[in-house]
Design an enzyme around this catalytic site. Sequence first.
Site, PDB file in Angstrom:
ATOM      1  N   GLY A 173     -13.446  51.350 -53.287  1.00  0.00           N
ATOM      2  CA  GLY A 173     -14.165  51.290 -54.561  1.00  0.00           C
ATOM      3  C   GLY A 173     -13.719  50.061 -55.331  1.00  0.00           C
ATOM      4  N   GLU A 176     -27.282  56.196 -69.056  1.00  0.00           N
ATOM      5  CA  GLU A 176     -27.916  55.131 -68.266  1.00  0.00           C
ATOM      6  C   GLU A 176     -28.924  55.714 -67.263  1.00  0.00           C
ATOM      7  OE1 GLU A 176     -24.585  52.636 -66.805  1.00  0.00           O
ATOM      8  OE2 GLU A 176     -25.245  51.253 -68.377  1.00  0.00           O
TER       9      GLU A 176
END
Lengths: 397, 397
Positions: A13, A170
């Site tokens: 990540g 979002e």
Amino acid sequence: MSRIPRIVILGAGYGGIITALRLQKELNYNEADVTLVNKHDYHYITTHLHMPAAGTDHFENARVNILKLIDEFKIDFVKSTVVQIRTQDKKVILEDGTLSYDYLVIGLGGEPETFGIPGLGEFAMNIRSINSVRHIKEHIEYQFAKYKKEPRRTDYLTFVVGGAGFTGIEFIGELADRIPQLCKDFDVDPSLVKIYNVEAAPTALPGFDPELVEYGMNVLTKKGVTFKIATAIKECTPEGVQLADGEFIKSQTVIWTGGIRGNRLIEEAGFEAMRGRVKVDEFLRAPGHDNVFIVGDGSLVISPENRPYPPTAQIAMQQGVVCAQNLVASIRNSSLKGFEYKSKGTVASLGKGEAIGLVGDKKVKGFWAAQVKKLIDIRYLFIIGGIPLVLKKGKFF
Amino acid sequence: MSRIPRIVILGAGYGGIITALRLQKELNYNEADVTLVNKHDYHYITTHLHMPAAGTDHFENARVNILKLIDEFKIDFVKSTVVQIRTQDKKVILEDGTLSYDYLVIGLGGEPETFGIPGLGEFAMNIRSINSVRHIKEHIEYQFAKYKKEPRRTDYLTFVVGGAGFTGIEFIGELADRIPQLCKDFDVDPSLVKIYNVEAAPTALPGFDPELVEYGMNVLTKKGVTFKIATAIKECTPEGVQLADGEFIKSQTVIWTGGIRGNRLIEEAGFEAMRGRVKVDEFLRAPGHDNVFIVGDGSLVISPENRPYPPTAQIAMQQGVVCAQNLVASIRNSSLKGFEYKSKGTVASLGKGEAIGLVGDKKVKGFWAAQVKKLIDIRYLFIIGGIPLVLKKGKFF
């Protein structure tokens, strides 16, 4: 250690990939063996996942092949799933093998935290990986197709997003943008589609500037979103969500973005953790383990105001840089560097051409905020993959 | 009748739309009132539905807005669902109204016939309308997304098509073509995907030339299809299908193409029918009802070999032409014309660039057969909508 020290990085990540890329740059030839382990052969851009989840962008623009980022001559890559971390043996057990390490970097990312709310684990979906957002996108489209076969089932057209943090807001912005197209594609009357955003906290985007929050909520309300703020989800069932205020929202699509915790493997390995997050020392090491660094969602860093920083891509990336420096310093027996988080601002997208944010201490909103958001995304692509990656994926942002 | 006779056409499928278009052309001004009733405001090209069902073409290319086909100054169009046909009152009850008629044309199409096989009605999908194929396409894509979340569930990647008639075979050809792309889109190993075609009759495409059937099965087998011919489905469950030979195929996707019957409204109206199909007289009228014509899947026409013709688009279209002629003749009190089916050949597509068929009595297969298939499709567009429709939809065929 007479042989070359072995560094194993778990997870590619934000924290893990930046650590790997920095080590690749800073280590001299034969100074250490570095192995990066990841479940998939790609790195994904978590901050971009809300778009493929809603179907407003292709998921390919939210992932990058790891072998295109790292130099295989300098870093080994193992595609596998971590099963167990054994600090006493300095070993990591993988689904299909075992790795020994001298230094370990844990960058395994987060997991959804459901706070014990019944049914959320079973019946809600999460925006957390390429596979999960591909699933959400297909699920949403399938609901429209199903509605056309059973026109009484308007619950197929009701979408509930739990949590009004960054991911929730979002995603909702993108979903609201996508609905008109879906209605056109499936011949559905747009007035039948409902989008709910349910948040237990007294405000959307807790901790964000109230003026910007109000602006953002207005933008989303105009796009058709119904906010249920200061309203907890009591239960999630196959039929919908029961709210604490007594209302039951019938829905076949519940997306939970309301909480994140560290990876369970961290607790199982015996590290002292709160919700899977370890309060790391100033050098990003797990207390009592000078050879184990933790970056990203599994680490807990306390701010000068004595509050934990929320887990974001930004902090994970900054940790990756310091983690790599401290690994090199550890190997060279030089002094480690303390980690200090420097916020470069935060911008939340609200869908096409709309965003709100803080750049430094300057408030931005609307079209220009959306441009800043794009720049942030492009900057990240540049950091991990340089100009070629910006050209390949950046145009779609 | 001193006033202008009223003609009501139920259904804008092949039979209904051709009847309407022919009436529009042949009737003089004020000779009759014609009303076309259809559930949707579009006509769909049933013979093309296997493509949007598999996702190899967009469903928009399989439908045409009815108001783009008919002349609203000559024909009234009512978008509604027929609830009941009352021949004694010469009335049709719609979901939202009532229509009186002097002449009725029933072109309500077919319904899937499950032959009493348990579970097929509940758990299998059918290729029968725009809504149903949009549902199938989304369902298939959703299975791939679900598989990526639950990689043990290979039954998500198993697709069973019941029936190896025209629809089944044509759909399977498209599905087999689509699988490689779906595997790419969802990062799925293609070897995990299974397509079964189960047919109770001793051969695929019963009644078709055996040499062509063999060729077609070879083409599809090479594309990865497993045939289970002469094997009946005993039961369909939420977990898959139980075959008569003892095998249970685990699958979340069962598509039943194995039978068709006439619309239940025909039986409910009191017409003497076999599986919803009325053996019409030589002029296409329901026995005992000189003012009721039946075209398409609801009608049964017996061949000179004393066997019922299978319900196809081709026969429905030819019936539409004769039906319109006989309506005009009825109004003008001139003599009616007997219907005689003339087969112009049959071509079954096997996916991209492959088909088998009979053109006249000539066998065609492979690339050229596929071109003939395209020509047949384009010819139909030309018949109903002229050159503009061919240009709009035809290029995609």
